[in-house]
Structures are given as structure tokens and as C-alpha cells.
Write an enzyme that holds these catalytic residues in place. Structure first.
Site, PDB file in Angstrom:
ATOM      1  N   CYS A 281       2.807  -7.529   1.353  1.00  0.00           N
ATOM      2  CA  CYS A 281       3.992  -8.285   0.939  1.00  0.00           C
ATOM      3  C   CYS A 281       3.780  -9.789   1.048  1.00  0.00           C
ATOM      4  O   CYS A 281       4.744 -10.561   1.147  1.00  0.00           O
ATOM      5  CB  CYS A 281       5.218  -7.859   1.749  1.00  0.00           C
ATOM      6  SG  CYS A 281       5.642  -6.118   1.508  1.00  0.00           S
TER       7      CYS A 281
ATOM      8  N   GLY B  81      11.981   1.265  -4.880  1.00  0.00           N
ATOM      9  CA  GLY B  81      12.804   1.460  -3.690  1.00  0.00           C
ATOM     10  C   GLY B  81      12.136   1.118  -2.384  1.00  0.00           C
ATOM     11  O   GLY B  81      11.829  -0.039  -2.114  1.00  0.00           O
ATOM     12  N   ILE B  82      11.852   2.140  -1.553  1.00  0.00           N
ATOM     13  CA  ILE B  82      11.505   1.943  -0.148  1.00  0.00           C
ATOM     14  C   ILE B  82      10.248   2.739   0.189  1.00  0.00           C
ATOM     15  O   ILE B  82      10.037   3.835  -0.340  1.00  0.00           O
ATOM     16  CB  ILE B  82      12.660   2.446   0.749  1.00  0.00           C
ATOM     17  CG1 ILE B  82      13.980   1.763   0.395  1.00  0.00           C
ATOM     18  CG2 ILE B  82      12.330   2.252   2.230  1.00  0.00           C
ATOM     19  CD1 ILE B  82      15.198   2.480   0.964  1.00  0.00           C
TER      20      ILE B  82
ATOM     21  N   TYR C 145       0.845  -1.195   0.000  1.00  0.00           N
ATOM     22  CA  TYR C 145       0.000   0.000   0.000  1.00  0.00           C
ATOM     23  C   TYR C 145       0.877   1.240   0.000  1.00  0.00           C
ATOM     24  O   TYR C 145       1.922   1.274   0.656  1.00  0.00           O
ATOM     25  CB  TYR C 145      -0.901   0.015   1.242  1.00  0.00           C
ATOM     26  CG  TYR C 145      -1.539   1.356   1.512  1.00  0.00           C
ATOM     27  CD1 TYR C 145      -2.634   1.788   0.765  1.00  0.00           C
ATOM     28  CD2 TYR C 145      -1.043   2.204   2.505  1.00  0.00           C
ATOM     29  CE1 TYR C 145      -3.213   3.032   1.002  1.00  0.00           C
ATOM     30  CE2 TYR C 145      -1.622   3.443   2.755  1.00  0.00           C
ATOM     31  CZ  TYR C 145      -2.703   3.853   1.987  1.00  0.00           C
ATOM     32  OH  TYR C 145      -3.268   5.083   2.215  1.00  0.00           O
ATOM     33  N   HIS C 146       0.439   2.267  -0.731  1.00  0.00           N
ATOM     34  CA  HIS C 146       1.056   3.589  -0.645  1.00  0.00           C
ATOM     35  C   HIS C 146      -0.045   4.610  -0.404  1.00  0.00           C
ATOM     36  O   HIS C 146      -1.161   4.476  -0.927  1.00  0.00           O
ATOM     37  CB  HIS C 146       1.785   3.947  -1.938  1.00  0.00           C
ATOM     38  CG  HIS C 146       2.938   3.054  -2.263  1.00  0.00           C
ATOM     39  ND1 HIS C 146       3.833   2.614  -1.322  1.00  0.00           N
ATOM     40  CD2 HIS C 146       3.341   2.504  -3.441  1.00  0.00           C
ATOM     41  CE1 HIS C 146       4.735   1.844  -1.893  1.00  0.00           C
ATOM     42  NE2 HIS C 146       4.462   1.759  -3.175  1.00  0.00           N
TER      43      HIS C 146
END
Length: 214
Positions: free
Chosen positions: A179, A161-162, A74-75
Site C-alpha cells: 500500500c 473490497g477487503i 499482495y493476495h
């Protein structure tokens, strides 16, 4: 030289991917510097190359095929996205070492706020122990994820990336198995009781970067 780019507000996911692809091509061609890009996204889910359809429990937000390693994540606002565009042709073509450097970088930045981040074999991301929560079924202390890592390489130049949770809406993770790992929770710096701002985290990331990447 590594250029640091910090974007205010929220940046659309497709816009971010287009920017990264263009920058990665320029880095490989030698016409642009390496870059670390710090952004926030509107609420969305991304699916990595190992994503299992069953792990998308409820598509309450737009879902994007990311092309990076990993599964669903999720972002959203309150989460710092750290897009890492570095040339591994010059830094050593060692993917395992690179991922370990990214993990160590996040752990060092979190340590500035008194947070002990750790990595776990077989569980991607950076985790924090939550002794105040009920233990896991096997009796070990509960652990929550605070940062996720998923990268992609093109001609040995990295992108994606992160993601590090500062103060996102944690209930938004309910639409996925983050994940692909069940049985564990998700946390943030503010959820841990720390009044950390996005600017605070950005500064910590900038300070701890040279120790891992020069």
C-alpha cells in the site's frame, strides 16, 4: 437482501474480476441481489490506481492492474479476500462513510478473537499495535497491518473490497511496498498467536456485518 458466497480452494484473479463486473452490472440493473463474496487467490500482486512503479520491488508473482483505489498489495492462500458488491444508490452515496463502515466491520470481526484493530490517519487499512516489537524510530509502539481495503465504484455499486490476513506466507509481501507504506510490518491472526481458521473468520464477518450494513 445480501447474498453470501463462499468459494473453496483458490480462485484466479481474472476469473474473480469477470464475476464481479457481471454481478455489479446485474445489481445496478436490479436483476441480482447485493453480494459478499469470500475467496482466496493464488499468490499474486495487484496494483491500484495510485500504485507507484518503484513500490514493486520484485515481481516474484504475477502482477495485475486492479482498477481499484490504493497501491500495491499482495493476495495469496491463507488470506481472506472479501469482495463487497453493495449498491450505494440505496445505501447513500457517501464514499467516506462507506469506507469507514468497511473499516468498522473488519475491526468488529477481529474483536471476536481479542484483536484490537485500529485505523490511522494517512495509512489505509486496519492496524494492530505490537508492543513486543522494538518501537519505531520516533519512539511510538510498532504497528503491523492485518487488513487492507481498496474499492471501486461503478454507477455507485461497489466491488473489490477487503483482504484480511488469517495465515498467509508473510514473506510474500517482500516483493512490494504494501500500500505504498514503508516502515511498518504486516501480520496475520496466526502470526499474532491465534489459532483462527478461515471458517472462524467467515463466521465473525457474517455476525458483525448487520451492525454496519443492516
Amino acid at each position: 437482501m445480501v447474498e453470501w458466497i463462499i468459494s473453496s480452494g483458490v480462485t484466479g484473479y481474472e476469473e474473480a474480476v469477470t464475476f464481479m463486473e457481471t454481478r455489479v452490472a446485474a445489481i445496478h440493473a436490479g436483476t441480482a441481489d447485493e453480494a459478499i463474496w469470500l475467496v482466496e487467490h493464488p499468490p499474486l500482486y495487484t496494483a491500484g490506481t495510485s500504485a507507484r512503479p518503484a513500490d514493486l520491488l520484485h515481481a516474484r508473482f504475477p502482477v495485475f492492474e486492479a482498477g481499484r483505489g490504493g497501491q500495491y498489495t499482495y493476495h495469496g492462500p491463507g488470506q481472506r479476500i472479501v469482495y463487497v458488491m453493495l449498491d450505494l444508490n440505496r445505501r447513500g452515496r457517501d464514499i467516506r462513510r462507506f469506507v469507514a463502515q468497511l473499516e468498522a466491520w473488519v475491526i468488529a470481526a477481529l474483536a471476536e478473537f481479542g484483536v484490537t484493530g485500529e485505523v490511522r490517519e494517512g495509512r489505509v487499512g486496519v492496524w494492530v499495535t505490537r508492543p513486543e516489537k522494538p518501537p519505531l524510530p520516533d519512539g511510538t509502539p510498532s504497528e503491523d497491518k492485518i487488513a487492507a481495503i481498496g474499492i471501486k465504484l461503478r454507477r455507485w455499486v461497489s466491488f473489490h473490497g477487503i483482504s484480511i490476513n488469517v495465515e498467509p506466507e508473510l514473506s510474500h509481501y517482500d516483493g512490494i511496498v504494501p500500500c505504498g507504506i514503508s516502515g511498518y510490518g504486516v501480520t496475520s491472526l496466526v502470526d499474532l498467536g491465534l489459532p483462527v481458521t478461515m471458517a472462524d473468520l467467515d463466521s465473525a464477518l457474517q455476525r458483525s456485518f448487520p451492525a454496519q450494513f443492516g
